[in-house]
Design a protein around this motif. Structure first.
Motif, short mmCIF file in Angstrom:
data_model
loop_
_atom_site.label_atom_id
_atom_site.label_comp_id
_atom_site.label_asym_id
_atom_site.label_seq_id
_atom_site.Cartn_x
_atom_site.Cartn_y
_atom_site.Cartn_z
N HIS A 27 0.83 -1.21 0.00
CA HIS A 27 0.00 0.00 0.00
C HIS A 27 0.86 1.26 0.00
N GLU A 28 1.95 1.26 0.80
CA GLU A 28 2.77 2.46 0.87
C GLU A 28 3.39 2.77 -0.50
N ARG A 29 3.77 1.73 -1.24
CA ARG A 29 4.42 1.95 -2.53
C ARG A 29 3.45 2.56 -3.53
N HIS A 30 2.16 2.25 -3.37
CA HIS A 30 1.18 2.72 -4.33
C HIS A 30 0.12 3.58 -3.66
N ASN A 31 0.50 4.35 -2.67
CA ASN A 31 -0.45 5.22 -1.99
C ASN A 31 -1.01 6.22 -2.99
N PRO A 32 -2.31 6.17 -3.26
CA PRO A 32 -2.87 7.05 -4.30
C PRO A 32 -2.92 8.52 -3.90
N ASN A 35 -0.48 13.92 -2.97
CA ASN A 35 -0.09 15.16 -2.30
C ASN A 35 -0.29 15.10 -0.78
N GLY A 36 -0.74 13.96 -0.27
CA GLY A 36 -0.84 13.77 1.18
C GLY A 36 -1.86 14.65 1.88
N ASP A 37 -2.90 15.07 1.17
CA ASP A 37 -3.90 15.94 1.79
C ASP A 37 -5.07 15.17 2.40
N GLY A 38 -5.01 13.84 2.36
CA GLY A 38 -6.06 13.03 2.95
C GLY A 38 -7.23 12.75 2.02
N THR A 39 -7.20 13.32 0.82
CA THR A 39 -8.27 13.12 -0.17
C THR A 39 -7.66 12.58 -1.45
N VAL A 40 -8.29 11.57 -2.02
CA VAL A 40 -7.81 10.98 -3.28
C VAL A 40 -8.72 11.44 -4.41
N THR A 41 -8.16 12.16 -5.36
CA THR A 41 -8.93 12.60 -6.52
C THR A 41 -8.95 11.49 -7.57
N ARG A 42 -9.83 11.64 -8.55
CA ARG A 42 -9.89 10.65 -9.63
C ARG A 42 -8.56 10.61 -10.39
N ALA A 43 -7.94 11.77 -10.59
CA ALA A 43 -6.65 11.80 -11.29
C ALA A 43 -5.59 11.05 -10.50
N GLU A 44 -5.55 11.25 -9.16
CA GLU A 44 -4.59 10.54 -8.33
C GLU A 44 -4.84 9.04 -8.37
N ALA A 45 -6.12 8.66 -8.31
CA ALA A 45 -6.47 7.23 -8.33
C ALA A 45 -6.05 6.61 -9.66
N ASN A 46 -6.28 7.31 -10.76
CA ASN A 46 -5.89 6.78 -12.07
C ASN A 46 -4.37 6.66 -12.19
N GLU A 47 -3.66 7.65 -11.68
CA GLU A 47 -2.20 7.61 -11.74
C GLU A 47 -1.66 6.43 -10.93
N ALA A 48 -2.24 6.21 -9.74
CA ALA A 48 -1.80 5.10 -8.90
C ALA A 48 -2.13 3.76 -9.56
N ALA A 49 -3.30 3.66 -10.17
CA ALA A 49 -3.69 2.42 -10.84
C ALA A 49 -2.77 2.13 -12.02
N ASN A 50 -2.41 3.16 -12.78
CA ASN A 50 -1.47 2.98 -13.88
C ASN A 50 -0.12 2.51 -13.39
N ALA A 51 0.33 3.06 -12.26
CA ALA A 51 1.62 2.66 -11.70
C ALA A 51 1.57 1.20 -11.23
N ARG A 52 0.45 0.81 -10.60
CA ARG A 52 0.31 -0.58 -10.16
C ARG A 52 0.34 -1.52 -11.36
N PHE A 53 -0.39 -1.16 -12.41
CA PHE A 53 -0.42 -2.02 -13.59
C PHE A 53 0.98 -2.17 -14.19
#
Length: 204
Positions: A27-32, A35-53
């Motif tokens: 989870h730490e490696r792919h924390n979506p 910016n660490g603001d406690g909220t995950v935007t759709r763009a952040e989620a997509n970026e994290a998903a792309n990195a996981r893939f």
């Protein structure tokens, strides 16, 4: 002096070292929350998903298959070996093994202290890992929409988007910590209802 080769580590010690961490992506490696603001935007989620893939697609062919999973497990073993083999000579000495074991024991003690009493908490965490592994298997099955025994990037991203949308309860394009907590509580309640429905009836 006892030495452990890379091959020997892959046979038996890997099960001890990797344990439950092999059930899911770190989870730490792919924390979506980039910016660490406690909220995950759709763009952040997509970026994290792309990195996981990208990380899971070991051969870079744009598809996740059993070969990628095998390669990922081998890579994980190699990374683990490298962390223990502190002098980089391709073997693990008794001193290196003991140092790693001591480090793991220290981290485990710190986690226990942070989480409180071990006992039931440890059992609960093991059940959580088991449920998460089962949930990931079910999610992978659902993601393979064309049933070709592989998940391409489009299928992976579609599944990630669906998961994000389930967490985005007010549909504003972001998932807050409160929404994540509410979603997890809802899932726990749903699992509790399923377990209750499957329990045998008792006579009275």
């Amino acid at each position: 002096m006892v030495m452990i080769s890379r091959i020997a580590l892959g046979i038996s010690a890997t099960a001890l070292l990797i344990g439950a961490s092999a059930l899911a992506q770190n989870h730490e490696r792919h924390n979506p929350d980039a910016n660490g603001d406690g909220t995950v935007t759709r763009a952040e989620a997509n970026e994290a998903a792309n990195a996981r893939f990208a990380r899971m697609d070991a051969n870079g062919d744009g598809r996740l298959t059993t070969e990628d999973r095998t390669a990922g497990q081998e890579r994980h073993r190699g990374e683990m070996f490298g962390r223990i083999d502190s002098d980089g000579n391709g073997n693990i000495s008794r001193a290196e093994w003991d140092a790693h074991a001591a480090q793991r024991a220290t981290h485990a003690a710190e986690r226990r202290a942070a989480r409180g009493a071990e006992g039931a908490g440890a059992r609960q965490r093991m059940r959580h890992h088991g449920r998460r592994a089962g949930g990931m298997a079910a999610m992978a099955h659902r993601a393979d929409t064309n049933n070709d025994q592989a998940i391409d990037r489009a299928e992976f991203m579609a599944a990630a988007t669906q998961r994000f949308d389930r967490g985005d309860t007010n549909h504003d394009g972001s998932v807050t910590a409160a929404e994540r907590d509410a979603h997890r509580a809802q899932m726990r309640e749903r699992r509790g209802r399923h377990r209750g429905a499957g329990a045998p009836a008792t006579g009275g």
